[in-house]
Write an enzyme that holds these catalytic residues in place. Sequence first.
Site, mmCIF file in Angstrom:
data_model
loop_
_atom_site.group_PDB
_atom_site.id
_atom_site.type_symbol
_atom_site.label_atom_id
_atom_site.label_comp_id
_atom_site.label_asym_id
_atom_site.label_seq_id
_atom_site.Cartn_x
_atom_site.Cartn_y
_atom_site.Cartn_z
ATOM 1 N N GLU A 184 1.030 -1.062 -0.022
ATOM 2 C CA GLU A 184 -0.088 0.289 0.205
ATOM 3 C C GLU A 184 0.891 0.886 0.158
ATOM 4 O O GLU A 184 0.723 1.814 0.681
ATOM 5 C CB GLU A 184 -0.678 0.546 1.200
ATOM 6 C CG GLU A 184 -2.239 -1.657 1.274
ATOM 7 C CD GLU A 184 -2.935 -0.976 2.695
ATOM 8 O OE1 GLU A 184 -2.793 -0.470 3.754
ATOM 9 O OE2 GLU A 184 -4.298 -1.196 1.974
ATOM 10 N N GLU A 377 -5.981 -7.905 -1.329
ATOM 11 C CA GLU A 377 -6.345 -7.913 0.405
ATOM 12 C C GLU A 377 -7.491 -7.368 0.061
ATOM 13 O O GLU A 377 -7.904 -6.329 -1.238
ATOM 14 C CB GLU A 377 -5.773 -6.633 0.699
ATOM 15 C CG GLU A 377 -3.928 -7.105 1.780
ATOM 16 C CD GLU A 377 -3.794 -5.818 2.438
ATOM 17 O OE1 GLU A 377 -4.719 -5.107 3.435
ATOM 18 O OE2 GLU A 377 -2.277 -5.698 2.738
HETATM 19 P P1 P53 Z 1 -6.892 -3.569 9.428
HETATM 20 C C1 P53 Z 1 -6.283 1.346 6.193
HETATM 21 C C2 P53 Z 1 -7.119 1.011 4.996
HETATM 22 C C3 P53 Z 1 -7.005 0.496 4.664
HETATM 23 C C4 P53 Z 1 -6.173 -0.866 4.148
HETATM 24 O O1 P53 Z 1 -6.845 -3.268 8.076
HETATM 25 C C5 P53 Z 1 -5.153 -0.635 5.679
HETATM 26 C C6 P53 Z 1 -5.514 0.547 6.589
HETATM 27 C C7 P53 Z 1 -4.264 0.875 7.343
HETATM 28 O O2 P53 Z 1 -5.247 -0.330 9.196
HETATM 29 O O3 P53 Z 1 -4.692 -1.304 5.951
HETATM 30 C C8 P53 Z 1 -4.121 -2.694 4.617
HETATM 31 O O4 P53 Z 1 -5.629 -4.524 9.834
HETATM 32 C C9 P53 Z 1 -3.004 -3.459 5.435
HETATM 33 C C10 P53 Z 1 -2.724 -4.142 6.301
HETATM 34 C C11 P53 Z 1 -3.926 -4.407 7.472
HETATM 35 C C12 P53 Z 1 -5.559 -4.225 6.135
HETATM 36 O O5 P53 Z 1 -5.746 -2.903 5.283
HETATM 37 O O6 P53 Z 1 -6.081 -1.895 9.964
HETATM 38 O O7 P53 Z 1 -2.488 -4.025 4.243
HETATM 39 O O8 P53 Z 1 -1.797 -4.129 6.803
HETATM 40 O O9 P53 Z 1 -4.858 -5.099 8.398
HETATM 41 C C13 P53 Z 1 -7.129 -4.080 7.052
HETATM 42 O O10 P53 Z 1 -8.535 -3.797 9.595
#
Ligand code: P53
Length: 479
Positions: A184, A377
């Site tokens: 990201e 993701e």
């Molecule tokens: P969590 C924010 C918004 C979009 C993606 O997020 C993000 C985040 C950071 O919080 O990060 C990605 O764990 C990232 C992962 C992360 C996942 O989204 O806050 O690449 O490391 O865990 C989900 O629910």
Amino acid sequence: MNQQKSQFPEGFLWGGATAANQSEGAYLDGGKGLSLVDIIPAAEEDRFEALLNPAQALDTKYRFYPSHESIDFYHHFKEDIRLFAEMGFKCFRMSISWPRIFPNGDESEPNEEGLAFYDEVFDECHKYGIEPVVTINHFDTPLEIFKKYGGWKDRRCIDFYLNFCEAIFTRYKDKVKYWMTFNEINMILHIPFLGGALDVTKEANPEEVKYQAAHHQLVASAKATKLAHEINPDNQVGCMLAAGNTYPFTCNPNDVWKSINADREGYFFIDVQSRGYYPSYTNRFFKENNIEIVMEEGDKEVLKENTVDYIAFSYYSSRLTSADPEKMKETEGNVFATLRNPYLKASEWGWQIDPLGLRITMNLIYDRYQKPLFIVENGLGAVDTVTDAGMIEDDYRIDYMREHVREMGEAIEDGVELIGYTPWGCIDLVSAGTGEMKKRYGFIYVDRDNKGNGTNKRLKKKSFDWYKKTIASNGADIE
Ligand code: P53
């Protein structure tokens, strides 16, 4: 029978995704140095404040650090990969912890124990025919780089990063083919500490510092792409965008224009990594924000000559914006500014659920770059409960996944080239945003709570069987 003909190409890479800093734990084992997240507490102790104010967090002693033990993948990887294999994974996205290989980040020689750990992980994957997909830097630049150099605003980080890349590209030459340079990469604008090891609180022009650091990462990414191709011409190197496009709140052209600019914030990075040059819209943006990027001779050529092979992205949700500043006050406190979309439901954490938005995003990105896409993701963070019989009936997650897989199929029919799908947190892990365990994404449950209590036992959820069936039918049977 619900089964229809599969829209997914043969050899489609079904799998799941994790990151070292959110799963491995063992934060000092095997000679590992501290990573950025190792000084960040959980939500209860004001994680967000610590992320925004890292210098202050460095001097604070918190009660609990979620990354220190996490789900202890470091000691459970054999069991976990066996479960992935049972689901039929064709690939497994994970990251290599930079401070496991270079504890301080600026050493010249890698830490053998760290390298040996990932040898074992990759061997375990190959035992089951699982292709590793590796993120080189997923929110875990060594903490020493922050302390000593102030993070990625210092150009020397390019060399430290390339040293790391050379060590892993060489060592895993015959074990890893799919790489992503930065997780990201656009997140550096939103969480500069995690993305770029930056503390911008005292900077006169924080935007300029973020874009300067971003330039260093973009050059590092291009140089890493070059190196990967030299070391093994079969290597496939991708960029990685936190995607999800932005809708205008109304059909007022001001709202539409605002939404286009919001998306350009993220596209900027991929424009450089995929097309090989700074897009023309940055000229005005930089001028109006007093941003001057210091470039060195040769930077432009390096960017031009070493574009990525595929476009990876995360997709959780679409976003919604308005040109009305009063209206936008409602978005305060979000990592990405977004209004509530009245047509969408949201998760327990307020992330709006928009499967069609995935098809829209895929089409827009493919139209823009014409390179293969990889969804690395996607998923639903939710609270799961274990019944007395030890079951986790996560139908809400199955519903979320099913609708997203359906839209992926539609996008493929639309003509989008998609090479794989790795849902986030295929095994429960620590949330990046909140530090919680309670915000679970997995097909596999891990018995561990927000405070670190629990047995770490792994349990299959109902979604485990759903995903297994989905993979076995190559996406044809998703009901
Ligand atoms: P969590 C924010 C918004 C979009 C993606 O997020 C993000 C985040 C950071 O919080 O990060 C990605 O764990 C990232 C992962 C992360 C996942 O989204 O806050 O690449 O490391 O865990 C989900 O629910």
